[in-house]
Design an enzyme around this catalytic site. Structure first.
Site, PDB file in Angstrom:
ATOM      1  N   GLN A 100       0.849  -1.188   0.000  1.00 14.18           N
ATOM      2  CA  GLN A 100       0.000   0.000   0.000  1.00 14.18           C
ATOM      3  C   GLN A 100       0.888   1.242   0.000  1.00 14.18           C
ATOM      4  OE1 GLN A 100      -2.964   0.053   3.104  1.00 14.18           O
ATOM      5  NE2 GLN A 100      -3.411   2.213   2.813  1.00 14.18           N
TER       6      GLN A 100
ATOM      7  N   SER B 144       5.276  -6.019   2.622  1.00 12.22           N
ATOM      8  CA  SER B 144       4.025  -5.997   3.378  1.00 12.22           C
ATOM      9  C   SER B 144       2.900  -6.644   2.570  1.00 12.22           C
ATOM     10  CB  SER B 144       3.698  -4.561   3.787  1.00 12.22           C
ATOM     11  OG  SER B 144       2.604  -4.508   4.669  1.00 12.22           O
ATOM     12  N   LEU B 145       1.911  -5.868   2.136  1.00 11.80           N
ATOM     13  CA  LEU B 145       0.852  -6.372   1.265  1.00 11.80           C
ATOM     14  C   LEU B 145       1.418  -7.148   0.085  1.00 11.80           C
ATOM     15  CD1 LEU B 145      -1.947  -6.371  -0.248  1.00 11.80           C
ATOM     16  CD2 LEU B 145      -1.349  -4.044  -0.990  1.00 11.80           C
TER      17      LEU B 145
ATOM     18  N   ARG C  38      -7.472  -9.060   5.984  1.00  9.22           N
ATOM     19  CA  ARG C  38      -6.405  -8.358   6.705  1.00  9.22           C
ATOM     20  C   ARG C  38      -6.678  -6.864   6.767  1.00  9.22           C
ATOM     21  NH1 ARG C  38      -1.746  -5.923   4.289  1.00  9.22           N
ATOM     22  NH2 ARG C  38       0.194  -6.011   5.528  1.00  9.22           N
TER      23      ARG C  38
ATOM     24  N   HIS D 208       1.426  -3.479  11.303  1.00 11.90           N
ATOM     25  CA  HIS D 208       2.712  -3.951  11.826  1.00 11.90           C
ATOM     26  C   HIS D 208       2.999  -3.409  13.230  1.00 11.90           C
ATOM     27  CE1 HIS D 208       3.251  -5.354   7.766  1.00 11.90           C
ATOM     28  NE2 HIS D 208       3.129  -4.120   7.315  1.00 11.90           N
TER      29      HIS D 208
ATOM     30  N   GLN E 155       2.981 -11.092  10.305  1.00 12.13           N
ATOM     31  CA  GLN E 155       3.021  -9.827   9.588  1.00 12.13           C
ATOM     32  C   GLN E 155       2.107  -8.774  10.203  1.00 12.13           C
ATOM     33  OE1 GLN E 155       1.253  -8.783   5.675  1.00 12.13           O
ATOM     34  NE2 GLN E 155       3.231  -9.423   4.855  1.00 12.13           N
TER      35      GLN E 155
END
Length: 317
Positions: free
Chosen positions: A11, A92-93, A117, A202, A251
């Site tokens: 993102q 991440s994503l 998520r 996170h 994560q």
């Protein structure tokens, strides 16, 4: 022999019309992926990725699936041209796309996990009043110290949420503590950029969401990776399906270790990096971690890989 690593953005790489050129050049992608995703999630992602505005992408529950789908379509185009990765990683994503590219997850399962998520994180963010910011110019050690001081001063949570590159670190937490840290970081000479994350990604604030997310992970089919796969959660290799589940679970609350992940890709023999998805944020981070690396991007929809000029100092979460 060139060894190409595909890296998938998170993102922060989304932009209006990010799938327009892909869909114009490869209209079959609309039926194969975008309309199927519309039906699965009940979100008009095909329209948003082709004709949507920045306002359509303000909600991470929309933005994250849209980034995932655009990356998936770009991967399909590259593979259709015969370009296969030697290794993969995602920020991440983007780790969900890396798992798809490595054969660990079906794309529909990964998309559903991305949606869940983002919803869980947004729910927590709305409840606690969260904020996220990128701090540029301070060492991680100094930033950890400032987090502790801000937490003590406000009695709120603020934590290091991501190591994007050696001099750029993301913090996440409750809004009051993040604001306090922002002032302290600027006083220490750092540049600070507030990020529109939509929740405390996170951070330990998401521990309560782990249980629900883990139930879905356990019910999802994972396979062992078919090619080298590096996790942005640990900075190291994922060798088995079980390790992939553990990484995605962790994560939620653990920081992104992107500098380590890129170093692991380099140590594995990767000598070319292709950012697969919208934007060119991740290419810029890779270039700052590995100044001599050959870095390319699919940009926002190019049908082939193009060279990245000096990339902007944007951030991803």
């Amino acid at each position: 022999m060139t060894r190409t690593a595909f890296v998938f953005p998170g993102q922060g790489s989304e932009c209006a019309g990010m799938g327009r050129e892909l869909l114009a050049r490869r209209p079959q992608l609309a039926d194969t992926y975008f309309r199927a995703a519309d039906d699965l999630l009940g979100i008009p992602l095909a329209r948003i990725c082709r004709d949507g505005s920045d306002r359509d992408l303000e909600d991470p529950v929309v933005a994250q699936p849209a980034v995932f789908l655009t990356s998936l379509a770009a991967l399909e185009v590259l593979r259709g041209e015969g370009l296969e990765p030697y290794a993969v990683a995602g920020h991440s994503l983007g780790e969900y796309m890396a798992l798809v590219a490595a054969g660990v997850l079906e794309w529909t399962d990964a998309l559903w996990l991305v949606r869940l998520r983002s919803e869980l994180v947004a729910t927590v963010g709305d409840r606690v009043g969260s904020a996220t910011a990128a701090v540029i110019g301070l060492s991680r050690r100094d930033l950890v110290r400032l987090c502790a001081e801000s937490r003590a001063a406000t009695d709120q949570v603020v934590e290091v949420a991501g190591d994007n590159e050696p001099r750029q670190t993301v913090v996440s937490g409750e809004a009051g503590a993040v604001s306090h840290l922002t002032e302290a970081a600027r006083a220490a000479g750092a540049r600070v950029r507030p990020l529109r994350a939509g929740g405390p990604f996170h951070s330990s604030l998401l521990r309560e969401a782990e249980a629900e997310f883990t139930e879905t992970l356990i019910a999802t089919a994972f396979r062992d990776p078919e090619l080298p796969l590096v996790s942005s959660v640990t900075g190291g290799r994922i060798e088995t399906a079980a390790e992939a589940v553990v990484a995605l679970r962790g994560q939620l609350t653990r920081p992104v270790r992107w500098t380590e992940a890129v170093a692991t890709l380099a140590a594995s023999g990767a000598d070319r990096y292709v950012e697969v998805g919208p934007g060119r944020v991740l290419g810029g981070l890779v270039r700052r971690i590995l100044p001599d690396a050959r870095v390319h991007t699919t940009r926002t929809a190019a049908p082939s890989v193009g060279a990245v000029p000096d990339a902007p100092s944007d951030t991803v979460v």
